[in-house]
Design an enzyme around this catalytic site. Structure first.
Site, PDB file in Angstrom:
ATOM      1  N   GLY A 124       0.830  -1.210   0.000  1.00  0.00           N
ATOM      2  CA  GLY A 124       0.000   0.000   0.000  1.00  0.00           C
ATOM      3  C   GLY A 124       0.858   1.250   0.000  1.00  0.00           C
ATOM      4  O   GLY A 124       1.019   1.910   1.042  1.00  0.00           O
ATOM      5  N   GLU A 240      12.512  -3.690  -7.307  1.00  0.00           N
ATOM      6  CA  GLU A 240      11.382  -3.405  -8.215  1.00  0.00           C
ATOM      7  C   GLU A 240      11.791  -2.693  -9.497  1.00  0.00           C
ATOM      8  O   GLU A 240      11.341  -3.053 -10.571  1.00  0.00           O
ATOM      9  CB  GLU A 240      10.335  -2.555  -7.489  1.00  0.00           C
ATOM     10  N   THR A 370       7.099   3.952 -13.672  1.00  0.00           N
ATOM     11  CA  THR A 370       6.688   4.185 -15.069  1.00  0.00           C
ATOM     12  C   THR A 370       7.908   4.388 -15.969  1.00  0.00           C
ATOM     13  O   THR A 370       9.018   4.660 -15.493  1.00  0.00           O
ATOM     14  CB  THR A 370       5.801   5.447 -15.187  1.00  0.00           C
ATOM     15  N   GLU A 372       8.603   6.904 -17.804  1.00  0.00           N
ATOM     16  CA  GLU A 372       9.157   8.263 -17.651  1.00  0.00           C
ATOM     17  C   GLU A 372      10.091   8.304 -16.440  1.00  0.00           C
ATOM     18  O   GLU A 372      11.181   8.897 -16.502  1.00  0.00           O
ATOM     19  CB  GLU A 372       8.035   9.298 -17.474  1.00  0.00           C
TER      20      GLU A 372
END
Ligand SMILES: Cc1cc2nc3c(=O)[nH]c(=O)nc-3n(C[C@H](O)[C@H](O)[C@H](O)COP(=O)(O)OP(=O)(O)OC[C@H]3O[C@@H](n4cnc5c(N)ncnc54)[C@H](O)[C@@H]3O)c2cc1C
Length: 389
Positions: A124, A240, A370, A372
């Site tokens: 979260g 990640e 993302t 970008e």
């Protein structure tokens, strides 16, 4: 310089393939597709039985101490087959954080359950108003006797519908600079004040928005120091930004090759002899190879704790996802209307793999940072450009 993964990794890869053939049945695959949930308790129990929940953890922490290339072989295979591993990986990621930064009581309470695949922990971090800039979290946690009161909402809490806990980033000091006033908590999902609402996505995956209304969380569920949440979160997320989607590229290419070898044109010629198909196959194969090599480099850099992983890992994520997106679109164009039929339709080519990948690929360019953001990181960390504003 040897670009292969090595004998031990290939041995493990063969074992994982055999395991998936046996355990990840067509029925389980259909069940996961239908629910859109990236977690399956039966699958998790089977992984636990094989002892593969913590392949890369050091042995003294209860892992198998496998080297990073072995872990990579496992990841490549499970992703290639679209196995439901996301719930397992977020749970073990948080368990790893607890093993490094938790109290002895937290280790005793959570690690055995994580190793037994008895609990699911969702992440979260993202909120409706901020995702890339997770440090801008507005969900707040306020001291209340021997615990905290949490109020706010989190967007894209994937697997919250099947989770026992959300590993949640909350603001504990609104006056501190934004990275310094954050704390992480393990918030039990099944309690008053927590609401999980389904959010459907383009690819058919189910994620969620989770709401927290004056939710009490005891201080024993705070992970790490008060106001030290940024360090806790980034420890967990270290891998990640180096995620790679070569498994998806591999899966899509394999489906294209199977189709080309089984399909003929109006003159009875196999599609695999068609120059347009061969060009696509050749390009996809090359791009897959580049993705795999970038990922292998990341795995080696991570093992060496080499700081250049930050920018180079981003190259792996960026390249594999953007090429996957293009590969999926161009493959569908090549196959034509037949490729548009979805899974479940008995006439669907490759069980709808082509149209599904077009929808799935978009999301891969968004989560885990993302495109970008990855480009910003590459510019900053490999070329020394200033941080983006
Ligand atoms: C299917 C799915 C599952 C997910 N699962 C989880 C999960 O389990 N837990 C969790 O916490 N999150 C999860 N996420 C959230 C994901 O990490 C965020 O969507 C992502 O970080 C982007 O945040 P955002 O959606 O708020 O977009 P924003 O950050 O608002 O960005 C909007 C656009 O602006 C661009 N942008 C933002 N900042 C910059 C900048 N500095 N420079 C240049 N461009 C910029 C972005 O690239 C994007 O194009 C999931 C997302 C998806 C789609």
């Amino acid at each position: 310089m040897d670009f292969r993964l090595g004998e031990k990794s290939e041995q493990l890869r063969a074992e994982v393939r055999e395991f998936l053939d046996e355990v990840f049945t067509a029925e389980m695959r259909a069940r996961c597709r239908a629910s859109g949930v990236q977690h399956d308790p039966e699958f998790s129990a089977a992984v636990r039985e094989r002892g593969w929940l913590a392949l890369g953890w050091p042995k003294e922490l209860g892992g198998q101490g496998r080297d990073p290339l072995e872990v990579l072989a496992y990841t490549e295979e499970t992703r290639r087959q679209d196995a439901p591993i996301y719930g397992l990986s977020t749970t073990m990621m948080v368990a790893y954080v607890i093993s490094l930064m938790g109290t002895e009581e937290q280790k005793a309470a959570f690690l055995p359950k994580a190793f037994a695949a008895e609990i699911v922990i969702a992440l979260g971090f993202t909120e409706p108003e901020n995702g890339s800039d997770a440090a801008a979290a507005a969900t707040k946690a306020v001291r209340d006797d021997d615990g905290w009161r949490i109020t706010g909402s989190k967007m894209f809490t994937t697997n919250a519908s099947v989770a026992d806990y959300v590993f949640l980033l909350a603001r504990t000091d609104p006056d501190a600079p934004k990275h310094r006033g954050l704390t992480t908590f393990l918030v039990p999902v099944h309690q008053p004040g927590v609401e999980v609402r389904a959010v459907g996505t383009l690819s058919g995956e189910r994620t969620n928005i989770t709401y927290y209304e004056d939710v009490f969380v005891g201080d024993e569920l705070r992970i790490g120091e008060v106001d030290g949440g940024w360090r806790v979160m980034t420890t967990g997320l270290a891998a990640e930004h180096t995620a790679s989607f070569s498994g998806e590229q591999d899966r899509l290419l394999a489906a294209l090759v199977r189709w080309a070898e089984a399909t003929t044109d109006a003159d009875g010629r196999l599609k695999s002899a068609d120059p347009a198909v061969r060009e696509r196959v050749g390009r996809s194969r090359t791009e897959l190879e580049v993705s795999k090599l970038l990922l292998r480099r990341s795995a080696v850099l991570r093992a060496r704790r080499d700081p250049s992983l930050v920018g180079k890992g981003s190259m792996s994520k960026l390249f594999s996802t953007e090429r996957l997106e293009r590969q999926a679109r161009e493959t569908l164009e090549l196959i034509g209307p037949d490729g548009l039929r979805s899974t479940g339709d008995p006439t669907a080519v490759e069980d709808g793999a082509f149209e599904h990948m077009v929808r799935h690929a978009k999301g891969t360019t968004i989560y885990a940072g993302t495109s970008e953001i990855q480009r910003n990181i590459i510019a900053q960390h490999t070329l020394g450009l200033p941080r983006s504003s």
